[in-house]
Design a protein around this motif. Structure first.
Motif, mmCIF file in Angstrom:
data_model
loop_
_atom_site.group_PDB
_atom_site.id
_atom_site.type_symbol
_atom_site.label_atom_id
_atom_site.label_comp_id
_atom_site.label_asym_id
_atom_site.label_seq_id
_atom_site.Cartn_x
_atom_site.Cartn_y
_atom_site.Cartn_z
ATOM 1 N N ALA A 8 10.981 5.251 -11.917
ATOM 2 C CA ALA A 8 11.552 4.049 -11.304
ATOM 3 C C ALA A 8 13.059 3.986 -11.463
ATOM 4 N N ASP A 16 9.247 2.770 -3.141
ATOM 5 C CA ASP A 16 7.981 2.500 -3.827
ATOM 6 C C ASP A 16 7.269 3.829 -4.042
ATOM 7 N N LEU A 18 4.897 4.830 -6.001
ATOM 8 C CA LEU A 18 3.445 4.808 -6.112
ATOM 9 C C LEU A 18 2.787 4.724 -4.741
ATOM 10 N N ALA A 19 3.409 4.002 -3.821
ATOM 11 C CA ALA A 19 2.867 3.923 -2.465
ATOM 12 C C ALA A 19 2.848 5.296 -1.813
ATOM 13 N N LEU A 188 8.141 0.625 -13.315
ATOM 14 C CA LEU A 188 7.257 0.710 -12.150
ATOM 15 C C LEU A 188 6.246 -0.431 -12.143
ATOM 16 N N SER A 193 4.017 -2.794 -6.818
ATOM 17 C CA SER A 193 3.901 -1.758 -5.806
ATOM 18 C C SER A 193 2.892 -2.187 -4.757
ATOM 19 N N SER A 194 3.066 -1.649 -3.564
ATOM 20 C CA SER A 194 2.069 -1.862 -2.518
ATOM 21 C C SER A 194 0.933 -0.855 -2.622
ATOM 22 N N ALA A 195 1.031 0.052 -3.587
ATOM 23 C CA ALA A 195 -0.013 1.066 -3.768
ATOM 24 C C ALA A 195 -1.324 0.408 -4.197
ATOM 25 N N THR A 200 -2.206 3.117 -9.022
ATOM 26 C CA THR A 200 -1.432 2.672 -10.182
ATOM 27 C C THR A 200 -2.178 2.957 -11.479
#
Length: 300
Positions: A8, A16, A18-19, A188, A193-195, A200
């Motif tokens: 991050a 992002d 993770l996305a 992070l 996140s949008s993940a 995650t």
């Protein structure tokens, strides 16, 4: 992509990472499969009346599964009936796993504000000590408990004279690298996140296995942290989908092989680890579905 989890602190503003992992080949299908499985067990008629019983049973089975991966493969009924978790390494491991599954649900509100604080608390709980002094009763020096290891401090996954061979034998990162990567992981989580939750959770789990930030019980802590992410994300708010059960059922060899993919940092390797974690959640769902069916029949 580096051989570590996305960092991050070095990511561009608004990025992002993770996305990005969520779009790797096979990962969207794993996410969809997990969501369908979780929705199905939450829709079981037993969950409307007896969800607390399912949650309690899931926690017990999660502890048994996590301990088994760390070398203490006790039968479920042995875990259920025992109250003595004394000096032997396997008993210490089972006791630590039970304490962690009980504690995880108490830390959800803190996780999104201070993941490192939660991880320190998890290690303190696993080691069963108070943080300072000559020891904690399980062979862990008290001054090393509840904080990341310092330069020169050893890592012994399971304390005790009969400690088993550690499951994860990858090179151990230096203490300064551990500190930096823990901070990056924390950033992070705090940033959000949008993940999907599965992504995650898998990254948190894999990064903690890679870092082994504490002097002991890192595997148990990593799997407890995965549990916290799955609960706090809203995917499994009642904590009835014990991924630890699935990881144990898939086996130690498969766990290590999938983790090697995480360590590789390649897209294929990361996808293999995330999908492995997804399969573990699905097997945990299957376990809790069986518990629901037993409760419905009056057999549990």
């Amino acid at each position: 992509m580096s051989t570590t989890a996305p960092n991050a602190s070095s990511a561009p503003r608004g990025h992002d990472p993770l996305a990005t992992l969520g779009s790797l080949p096979g990962v969207p299908d794993a996410v969809d499969s997990v969501r369908k499985a979780v929705d199905a067990v939450y829709g079981h008629r037993v969950m409307r009346r007896r969800s607390n019983e399912v949650t309690s049973e899931a926690a017990l089975r999660a502890a048994r599964g996590s301990a088994a991966l760390s070398g203490a493969d006790w039968a479920l009924e042995e875990v259920r009936r025992r109250s003595d978790f004394g000096a032997a390494a396997d008993a210490l491991t089972v006791g630590a796993a039970l304490r962690l599954t009980a504690e995880a649900g108490q830390l959800l509100s803190i996780w999104r504000q201070s993941p490192v604080r939660v991880l320190a608390r998890l290690h303190l709980v696993a080691a069963g000590g108070a943080g300072t002094g000559t020891g904690t009763g399980d062979g862990v020096a008290g001054e090393t408990v509840g904080r990341p290891r310092l330069a020169g401090e050893p890592v012994v996954e399971t304390p005790g004279p009969d400690s088993p061979k550690p499951l994860i034998e990858a090179p151990l990162p230096a203490a300064d690298e551990v500190a930096g990567r823990l901070n990056g992981l924390s950033e992070l989580v705090i940033a959000g996140s949008s993940a999907p939750a599965l992504v995650t959770a898998a990254v948190v789990h894999g990064e903690l296995l890679a870092l082994r930030p504490f002097g002991s019980y890192n595997g148990l802590v990593a799997r407890a942290a995965e549990r916290i992410v799955l609960i706090s994300s809203g995917l499994d708010p009642k904590s009835i989908c014990p991924s630890e059960v699935g990881h144990a059922e898939l086996g130690r060899a498969a766990y290590v092989a999938a983790f090697d993919g995480y360590l590789s940092g390649t897209p294929d390797g990361m996808a293999a680890w995330i999908t492995h974690c997804g399969r573990a959640v699905e097997l945990g769902v299957r376990e809790s579905t069986a518990v629901c069916e037993a409760l419905q029949r009056g057999a549990a």
